[in-house]
Structure formats: C-alpha cells, structure tokens
Design an enzyme around this catalytic site. Structure first.
Site, PDB file in Angstrom:
ATOM      1  N   LYS A 193       0.834  -1.215   0.000  1.00 32.67           N
ATOM      2  CA  LYS A 193       0.000   0.000   0.000  1.00 32.67           C
ATOM      3  C   LYS A 193       0.866   1.262   0.000  1.00 32.67           C
ATOM      4  O   LYS A 193       0.649   2.172  -0.790  1.00 32.67           O
ATOM      5  CB  LYS A 193      -0.932   0.007   1.233  1.00 32.67           C
ATOM      6  CG  LYS A 193      -1.834  -1.214   1.327  1.00 32.67           C
ATOM      7  CD  LYS A 193      -2.733  -1.164   2.541  1.00 32.67           C
ATOM      8  CE  LYS A 193      -2.002  -1.188   3.861  1.00 32.67           C
ATOM      9  NZ  LYS A 193      -1.273  -2.441   4.152  1.00 32.67           N
TER      10      LYS A 193
ATOM     11  N   ARG B 107      -9.601   0.356   9.183  1.00 36.27           N
ATOM     12  CA  ARG B 107      -9.167  -0.997   9.531  1.00 36.27           C
ATOM     13  C   ARG B 107     -10.236  -1.747  10.303  1.00 36.27           C
ATOM     14  O   ARG B 107     -10.037  -2.924  10.637  1.00 36.27           O
ATOM     15  CB  ARG B 107      -7.912  -0.925  10.395  1.00 36.27           C
ATOM     16  CG  ARG B 107      -6.606  -1.115   9.634  1.00 36.27           C
ATOM     17  CD  ARG B 107      -5.504  -0.850  10.620  1.00 36.27           C
ATOM     18  NE  ARG B 107      -4.265  -1.512  10.373  1.00 36.27           N
ATOM     19  CZ  ARG B 107      -3.203  -0.931   9.805  1.00 36.27           C
ATOM     20  NH1 ARG B 107      -3.271   0.284   9.337  1.00 36.27           N
ATOM     21  NH2 ARG B 107      -2.078  -1.578   9.695  1.00 36.27           N
TER      22      ARG B 107
ATOM     23  N   ARG C 270      11.742  -5.244   4.961  1.00 35.75           N
ATOM     24  CA  ARG C 270      11.434  -3.825   4.680  1.00 35.75           C
ATOM     25  C   ARG C 270      12.353  -2.872   5.446  1.00 35.75           C
ATOM     26  O   ARG C 270      12.630  -3.062   6.615  1.00 35.75           O
ATOM     27  CB  ARG C 270       9.978  -3.558   5.082  1.00 35.75           C
ATOM     28  CG  ARG C 270       9.613  -2.083   5.115  1.00 35.75           C
ATOM     29  CD  ARG C 270       8.139  -1.877   5.073  1.00 35.75           C
ATOM     30  NE  ARG C 270       7.418  -2.367   6.223  1.00 35.75           N
ATOM     31  CZ  ARG C 270       6.092  -2.362   6.325  1.00 35.75           C
ATOM     32  NH1 ARG C 270       5.351  -1.899   5.329  1.00 35.75           N
ATOM     33  NH2 ARG C 270       5.499  -2.827   7.393  1.00 35.75           N
TER      34      ARG C 270
ATOM     35  N   ARG D 119      14.641   0.574  10.265  1.00 28.71           N
ATOM     36  CA  ARG D 119      13.639  -0.502  10.213  1.00 28.71           C
ATOM     37  C   ARG D 119      12.618  -0.256  11.301  1.00 28.71           C
ATOM     38  O   ARG D 119      12.965   0.261  12.365  1.00 28.71           O
ATOM     39  CB  ARG D 119      14.309  -1.865  10.419  1.00 28.71           C
ATOM     40  CG  ARG D 119      15.103  -2.284   9.202  1.00 28.71           C
ATOM     41  CD  ARG D 119      15.834  -3.603   9.363  1.00 28.71           C
ATOM     42  NE  ARG D 119      16.798  -3.722   8.279  1.00 28.71           N
ATOM     43  CZ  ARG D 119      16.596  -4.405   7.136  1.00 28.71           C
ATOM     44  NH1 ARG D 119      15.489  -5.088   6.978  1.00 28.71           N
ATOM     45  NH2 ARG D 119      17.509  -4.430   6.186  1.00 28.71           N
TER      46      ARG D 119
ATOM     47  N   ARG E 213      -0.245  -8.943  13.432  1.00 29.54           N
ATOM     48  CA  ARG E 213      -0.819  -7.907  12.566  1.00 29.54           C
ATOM     49  C   ARG E 213      -1.651  -8.545  11.452  1.00 29.54           C
ATOM     50  O   ARG E 213      -2.705  -8.033  11.075  1.00 29.54           O
ATOM     51  CB  ARG E 213       0.293  -7.027  11.983  1.00 29.54           C
ATOM     52  CG  ARG E 213       0.843  -6.054  13.037  1.00 29.54           C
ATOM     53  CD  ARG E 213       2.239  -5.571  12.719  1.00 29.54           C
ATOM     54  NE  ARG E 213       2.329  -4.804  11.497  1.00 29.54           N
ATOM     55  CZ  ARG E 213       3.468  -4.575  10.854  1.00 29.54           C
ATOM     56  NH1 ARG E 213       4.622  -5.052  11.312  1.00 29.54           N
ATOM     57  NH2 ARG E 213       3.469  -3.864   9.761  1.00 29.54           N
TER      58      ARG E 213
END
Ligand code: ADP
Ligand code: AMP
Length: 216
Positions: free
Chosen positions: A13, A88, A127, A160, A172
């Site tokens: 996203k 969410r 990531r 990070r 999550r």
C-alpha cells in the site's frame, strides 16, 4: 479522485501510494505514519499508541479517527487522497463515511491488494526505509541503486520499524483477517471495490492501479 488502498500489512500500500503521489499529485494519508510521528514526538496520543503498535494490535478507533479527521482538514487533501491503512475496522469505515460527508467529499475507488501470507511475512521482514525522506526499500525486491545510498535524497541513513519482526507480523496479519477484511462487503455493496494482484512486480501493480483510476 479519492481512494482507499486496502490490504494486509506488507501488501504494498505504502509503495503504491507513494508512486501515485509522484505520478498524480495525490496525497498519501497513512494512519501508520501519523501514529509513528506522534510516537516520535512523544505526544499524548503517541504515548498511548506505542505499546499497542509494538505488539501489532490495533490502536483505538477514537484515537485513529481523531488524527485522520484533523489531517483531512488539510488544504492539500483537496488534490485527491489515498488512504493507506485506514479504515481498519467496521467502526472506522462508518466514521469515514460521516467524515467525508461532513467535508463534502466522497470515495471513488477501494482497491484491494491481495498477496500470499508467506510473501507478506518475507516482505515485512525485509522492509527498510530512508531515515531522512522516508522512501521505502526491501532487502531483496527494492534495493537502492547505489548500495546504502537513498535513491531519492542520497542520505546514507536507513531504519527498520520496531514492529517489523516475525512475531508481531503474525499478530498484525491475524488482526487484518479478523477486523479489516470484514469491511470489504460494506464497500462491495457500494460497487467501489476493485482487486489487484499484489504478487506482481511493483511496476505491474502500479500499472493495474493506474488502469482502474483511468476507468479502463
Ligand atoms: P504496506 O504499506 O502495505 O504495509 P509496503 O508498501 O511497505 O507495504 O511494502 C512492504 C515491503 O514489500 C517493502 O519493503 C516494499 O519495498 C516491498 N514491496 C512492495 N510491493 C512489492 C511488490 N509488488 N513486490 C515485491 N516487493 C514489494
Ligand atoms: P501500518 O503502518 O499501516 O502498518 O500501521 C502500523 C500500526 O499502527 C498498526 O499495526 C496499528 O497498531 C497502528 N494503526 C495504523 N493505522 C491504524 C488504524 N486505522 N486503526 C488502528 N490502528 C492503526
């Protein structure tokens, strides 16, 4: 044009929102980024949110809707926005309806990015981002062109996220399945949902989103 990018953590996203910002001048509204800024500023909201975020749980609807509502008042949002990470929960989807009605605007598309669970974990664990400008990278899929130098601002500092570890990621993802996926039918009933294969390379996902926004 106002859109929601919907998908589990790691679906891409933020990556796609930042491309749309550059290509179309739209404004990325990431509630995760807003909360991280509040944590960094040690504001009362940040102090409340930090432990919840570190555990991979959802911050309360009241807090998140409050910060989003303030941000929606920004003049730049009139250029068109990309919601990334909000709504969410069903309650947030309903609050968004009221907020947009109050502000005299509405949604044009809800784009769902679908990605396999194992790929999501791999994406999140790999990531990292530029500590200066926030540009996102990945250990395997999107390395800087020159090692350890940001493509955008040439900074050599990267970071990070503390919640990008395997244990938190699993929580999550289960929060997403339990609380966020169930809001899809709400938008399906309004005829707003399009699905994009988020497993494709970044440029192909971008092209698929562009086609949807162009009505093709
Ligand atoms: P989200 O905002 O949905 O949590 P990100 O945009 O931060 O996800 O993407 C998660 C990680 O996966 C980042 O490191 C990003 O560079 C990488 N990534 C994003 N899209 C793709 C893709 N289509 N293929 C491979 N890696 C991707
Ligand atoms: P993200 O950057 O979207 O991955 O969000 C990081 C974390 O911020 C999440 O795991 C939640 O703890 C919190 N968060 C972000 N957006 C929301 C939201 N809309 N509702 C509740 N919590 C959120």
């Amino acid at each position: 044009m106002n859109i929601i990018l919907l998908g589990p953590p790691g679906a891409g996203k933020g990556t796609q929102a930042s491309r749309l910002e550059q290509e179309r001048g739209m404004v990325q509204l990431s509630t995760g980024d807003m909360l991280r800024a509040a944590v960094a500023a040690r504001s009362p909201v940040g102090m409340q949110a930090k432990a919840v975020m570190d555990a991979g749980d959802l911050v309360s609807d009241e807090i998140v809707t409050g910060i989003l509502s303030d941000r929606l008042d920004g003049e730049d949002v009139k250029r068109g926005f990309i919601l990334d990470g909000y709504p969410r929960t069903t309650a947030q989807a309903q609050s968004l309806e009221s907020l947009l009605a109050l502000k005299g605007t509405s949604l044009d598309h809800v784009i769902e990015l679908s990605v396999d669970e194992d790929a999501l974990v791999e994406r999140i664990i790999g990531r990292f981002s530029c500590a200066s400008c926030g540009e996102g990278y990945h250990d395997i899929y999107k390395q800087p062109a020159v090692p350890n130098v940001c493509d955008v601002c040439q900074s050599e500092n990267f970071r990070r996220r503390p919640d990008d570890n395997e244990e938190t990621v699993r929580n999550r993802l289960s929060e997403y399945r339990a609380k966020t996926e169930p809001i899809l039918p709400f938008y399906e009933a309004k005829g707003l949902v399009s699905r994009v294969d988020g497993m494709a390379p970044i440029v192909e996902v971008n092209a698929a989103i562009e086609r949807i926004l162009d009505g093709g």
